[in-house]
Enzyme design. Structure first.
Site, PDB file in Angstrom:
ATOM      1  N   HIS A 288       1.256  -1.201   0.068  1.00  0.00           N
ATOM      2  CA  HIS A 288       0.160  -0.294   0.420  1.00  0.00           C
ATOM      3  C   HIS A 288       1.099   1.274   0.330  1.00  0.00           C
ATOM      4  CE1 HIS A 288      -4.073   2.307   1.069  1.00  0.00           C
ATOM      5  NE2 HIS A 288      -3.522   2.865   1.222  1.00  0.00           N
ATOM      6  N   HIS A 331      -0.335   2.536  11.714  1.00  0.00           N
ATOM      7  CA  HIS A 331       0.939   3.119  11.382  1.00  0.00           C
ATOM      8  C   HIS A 331       0.729   4.887  12.348  1.00  0.00           C
ATOM      9  CE1 HIS A 331      -1.408   6.035   9.162  1.00  0.00           C
ATOM     10  NE2 HIS A 331      -0.493   7.049   9.249  1.00  0.00           N
ATOM     11  N   GLU A 337      -2.705  14.282  11.198  1.00  0.00           N
ATOM     12  CA  GLU A 337      -3.389  14.567  10.142  1.00  0.00           C
ATOM     13  C   GLU A 337      -4.704  14.717  10.590  1.00  0.00           C
ATOM     14  OE1 GLU A 337      -3.410  10.401   9.140  1.00  0.00           O
ATOM     15  OE2 GLU A 337      -0.967  10.606   8.692  1.00  0.00           O
ATOM     16  N   HIS A 361      -6.476  13.035  13.529  1.00  0.00           N
ATOM     17  CA  HIS A 361      -5.036  11.621  13.783  1.00  0.00           C
ATOM     18  C   HIS A 361      -3.434  12.725  14.782  1.00  0.00           C
ATOM     19  CE1 HIS A 361      -7.960   8.745  12.218  1.00  0.00           C
ATOM     20  NE2 HIS A 361      -7.944   8.483  13.205  1.00  0.00           N
ATOM     21  N   HIS A 367      -2.743   4.963  14.385  1.00  0.00           N
ATOM     22  CA  HIS A 367      -4.193   4.485  13.578  1.00  0.00           C
ATOM     23  C   HIS A 367      -4.614   4.272  12.183  1.00  0.00           C
ATOM     24  CE1 HIS A 367      -1.775   8.179  12.343  1.00  0.00           C
ATOM     25  NE2 HIS A 367      -2.443   8.219  11.137  1.00  0.00           N
TER      26      HIS A 367
END
Length: 433
Positions: A288, A331, A337, A361, A367
């Protein structure tokens, strides 16, 4: 949009446009006399001595110069706040909010601004303010000017007509608009109600993200950014100009429309962009990729690679990664964020994160996908899958984002947000099988 609007294209171009023939001087900017008896006014959104590549300024040719206005008086800030946020302690807790309801009382764009969070310092010209707007009527005989930062509009519900000194922009959900610091504008509702997000950027003006090894094409293309053509108003009456200056709101009387620019030339102007034109890059093999591949616009900081703010989107796209956990991985991040959802479902949060809502976050707060999403994605058949009818976005910043007192204590906060991870199971057995 009831009226078809015309635009010029190309990110940050040196534009020229006139609503009347011959209104724009040729070969110089400030002649002794301008045709139609217009006044010359330069609008600078960078210092005069900024390098040529970074210098942003526009010359206006207008019916009256901007100095023709009354004295300012302080007015109530309402729910609008500015960094630094000192009214509440910033927790490391992961936070999420339901959408703010559209009010029943008459509310225009200015009165409907609610600050959710901010970081940095508006006075120090770093960081951002993050707001939600909710409105049920157009701005009537009112104009707005923000001296603290440029404003990135991200509509979630309802179409808007934004009238600016440079002309008109029409935006709807799935599109964005950016108003430079100091440009006067008003917001008209095309639909009965409107809701959306605002990133108020105190720092370096937003610019296109670099492509790196991707090369000359892809991501957001310069040609797809649209700028307004000159569209002046010659209107007199009793009007109000509201200015945001050094974190507070001020009001002054103005006897004419400030949208009296008959012609302009320059590279500092409002613009819009259709997010469906973002050329998404994604893996065609495994793993990803980091969300940085979805960056539309960035405001750089003094530290290379660490943005004052990145505007990142998660649009419709194909997912074909093999032998890969496809949702975002768990992560912790040195960047902070703030996410919002325009439509559909975000792949890491299938429940609770709804259009018009938001999450935060912060720096080093862990999260990732909720428990049910992890179970589902870990056992899914990995066939090519089209993510459709979805559009989420993120304001990502190098600075810790401080929520306001309203955000921490208001009815929209979901007090049990972290419960979505509490049912994650221990699966370790010590066996390789």
């Amino acid at each position: 949009m009831a009226t078809q609007l015309n635009y010029m294209t190309g990110f940050g171009n040196e534009f020229e446009t006139q609503a009347l023939p011959g209104a724009l001087p040729i070969g110089q900017f400030s002649p002794q006399k301008v045709k139609y008896d217009l006044y010359t006014e330069q609008f600078s959104s960078t210092a005069f001595t900024a390098p040529r590549a970074a210098n942003r300024r526009t010359w206006f040719y207008r019916i009256r110069p901007s100095v023709v206005q009354g004295d300012y008086r302080a007015i109530d800030n309402g729910s609008l706040r500015t960094a630094p946020i000192t009214e509440a302690v910033t927790p490391p807790t992961m936070l999420r909010w339901n959408p703010i309801d559209i009010p029943s009382a008459p509310t225009d764009f200015i009165d409907g601004l609610v600050t959710m969070a901010a970081n940095g310092s508006a006075n120090g010209q770093s960081g951002i303010g993050i707001h939600v707007y909710v409105a049920n009527q157009s701005m009537q005989d009112r104009y707005f000017c923000n001296a603290d930062g440029e404003m990135l509009f991200v509509p979630q519900q309802g179409e808007l007509l934004i009238h600016t000194e440079c002309g008109k922009l029409g935006i709807k959900p799935g599109e964005i608009a950016v108003i430079p610091r100091g440009i006067k504008f008003s917001v008209d509702l095309i639909d009965d109600t409107a809701r959306g997000y605002i990133c108020e950027n105190y720092g370096h003006a937003l610019e296109l993200a670099e492509r790196g090894p991707v090369g000359a094409n892809g991501y957001a293309n310069d040609r797809d950014f649209q700028y307004p053509v000159a569209a002046y108003e010659d209107k007199e009456g009793d009007f109000e100009l509201v200015s945001k200056f050094n974190g507070n709101l001020f009001s002054c009387e103005i006897k004419h429309s400030p949208f009296d620019v008959v012609a302009w030339t320059g590279n500092s102007s409002p613009y819009k962009y259709d997010l469906s034109r973002f050329n998404v890059m994604n893996t065609v093999s495994f793993d990803h990729p980091d969300p940085s591949i979805f960056t539309v616009l960035t405001s750089p900081s003094a530290t290379e690679g660490m943005a004052n703010v990145d505007f990142v989107i998660f649009p419709p796209r194909w997912m074909v990664a093999e032998n890969t956990f496809r949702p975002p991985y768990y992560h912790r991040n040195i960047m902070s964020e703030f996410m919002g959802l325009i439509e559909g479902v975000y792949d890491a949060k299938e429940h609770g994160f709804v259009p018009g809502g938001a999450s935060l976050h912060n720096c080093m707060s862990p999260h990732g996908p909720e428990a049910d999403v992890f179970e589902k994605a870990s056992n899914a058949e990995l066939v090519p899958q089209k993510y459709e009818n979805t559009l989420a976005f993120m304001f990502e910043s190098r600075y810790i984002i401080s929520p306001t007192k309203y955000a921490l204590e208001g009815q929209e906060r979901q007090p049990n947000y972290t419960d979505c991870w509490r049912t994650i199971k221990k699966q370790f057995t010590g066996s390789q099988d």
